[in-house]
Design a protein around this motif. Sequence first.
Motif, PDB file in Angstrom:
ATOM      1  N   LEU A  89      43.558  50.516  44.241  1.00 22.29           N
ATOM      2  CA  LEU A  89      43.348  49.914  45.309  1.00 22.29           C
ATOM      3  C   LEU A  89      43.055  50.601  46.643  1.00 22.29           C
ATOM      4  O   LEU A  89      42.137  50.227  47.449  1.00 22.29           O
ATOM      5  N   THR A 120      47.434  43.132  50.185  1.00 22.64           N
ATOM      6  CA  THR A 120      47.424  42.647  49.070  1.00 22.64           C
ATOM      7  C   THR A 120      47.781  40.756  49.040  1.00 22.64           C
ATOM      8  O   THR A 120      48.421  40.484  49.757  1.00 22.64           O
ATOM      9  N   GLN A 166      46.734  38.638  43.780  1.00 21.11           N
ATOM     10  CA  GLN A 166      46.708  40.496  43.101  1.00 21.11           C
ATOM     11  C   GLN A 166      48.264  40.608  42.766  1.00 21.11           C
ATOM     12  O   GLN A 166      48.218  41.229  41.749  1.00 21.11           O
ATOM     13  N   TRP A 167      48.999  39.891  43.363  1.00 21.27           N
ATOM     14  CA  TRP A 167      50.363  39.855  42.710  1.00 21.27           C
ATOM     15  C   TRP A 167      50.833  39.099  41.426  1.00 21.27           C
ATOM     16  O   TRP A 167      51.839  39.057  40.947  1.00 21.27           O
ATOM     17  N   HIS A 213      48.650  38.885  35.549  1.00 22.67           N
ATOM     18  CA  HIS A 213      48.135  40.370  35.147  1.00 22.67           C
ATOM     19  C   HIS A 213      49.270  41.027  34.664  1.00 22.67           C
ATOM     20  O   HIS A 213      48.498  42.179  34.435  1.00 22.67           O
ATOM     21  N   SER A 255      48.274  46.817  37.309  1.00 24.02           N
ATOM     22  CA  SER A 255      48.477  45.572  38.123  1.00 24.02           C
ATOM     23  C   SER A 255      49.579  45.535  39.065  1.00 24.02           C
ATOM     24  O   SER A 255      50.823  46.472  38.621  1.00 24.02           O
TER      25      SER A 255
END
Length: 393
Positions: A77, A134, A138-139, A143, A150
């Motif tokens: 990231l 984020t 994305q959390w 994932h 992730s």
Amino acid sequence: MTNSKADSEVTLSPSPPDNIDVWILAGQSNMEGVGELTDTLAPDPRVWSFTPAGEWEVAAEPLHRHWESFTTVHQELNRPGLPDDRRDLSNAELARLASRERLYGCGLGLAFGIDRATATGKPVGLLPCAHGGTTLEQWSFRHKGRGGASLYGAMLERVRRAGGNLCGMLWYQGESEGWSQESCVAYGERFAEWVGELRKDFGRPEFPVLTVQIGRTMLDTIDPLSWTKIRHVQAAFPNSVPFTAATSAVDLPLIDAIHINASGLRRLGRRLARIAGNMEKGFVAGPKLIDVCSGSEPPDRGLIRLQFSGVTGGWLPVDNIAGFDILTPEHVPHPVNHVINAFRDKSDPANILVRTNLPVEPGDILAYGNGLRPYCNAIDEADMPLSAFEVTL
């Protein structure tokens, strides 16, 4: 050539106490911490951190040191934001540079840990998992099959490796969803689903999740209605998601256009520690609005009475409580009716009286902490804040 004693010795990382209470720190940049590193709390031997590198140490700021992380998601990231002259450096080289150059990174975790250790008499372990910028997507738990690539999978891996008595999570996220009407859609429902899946993965249906209502911002590119909507959704979490609690950052000072400074983060950490203790004891976690009554007083003014539970002592300041507005049913500032003053009720200091220049009409809205950058100052005598809210009168 033989190795010297210094070369051949292996330095073992210290081991935390066996009875350590572990808390996850998750979310985005205000949980990661952007406070000044010149204004930090001294390390406390009762408070430990499971470092990004996967080792226990006595906690010291900054807790979030992403270039050292044993899970790859944080470096992945961060790499797109590197300047051109650093793109080819290794993670280890970037970690060394960050250690020398970093000026900001103080968070709320250490203040939380110190207060919890004092309250419980037990050592506290912090698991820094947050990452700036984020989104809830994305959390996503969806994932987790990517493991440490992730955010969700990396968090699970840290919990597994750290061990200890997992007590709960501190969650500060939502700024990324507050930018526009499109990004804030169904945030409350999505977060409730996220908490439910988290609890399934931990096998803990009553796993505590302590959340923070987002603060102020100076960024004019953000839609004020969306930012305010996220605040209201967050304030309602405890009503819709069992075993969650919320406190607010709307009154805390900033260091830049969107981040809370070091002193504000210390106050926020202590607020979270207090609601953690209240939840354990079965108390109301913090101030909660339970009744609103509107009326009038001579000469033709309005007077709104707000009744709260969970207030320690009474509201401060006693007079000139700032942050209240009257809105129309269309959620815009009322054209003629305005708040003159808000003050602590002398007959019951746990209540607030709001005086307006005209009596309110049915459908008018009383708002606290409305918009991007309200000035709010209502706290109780334990420094627990009034969360931003709105109520139709």
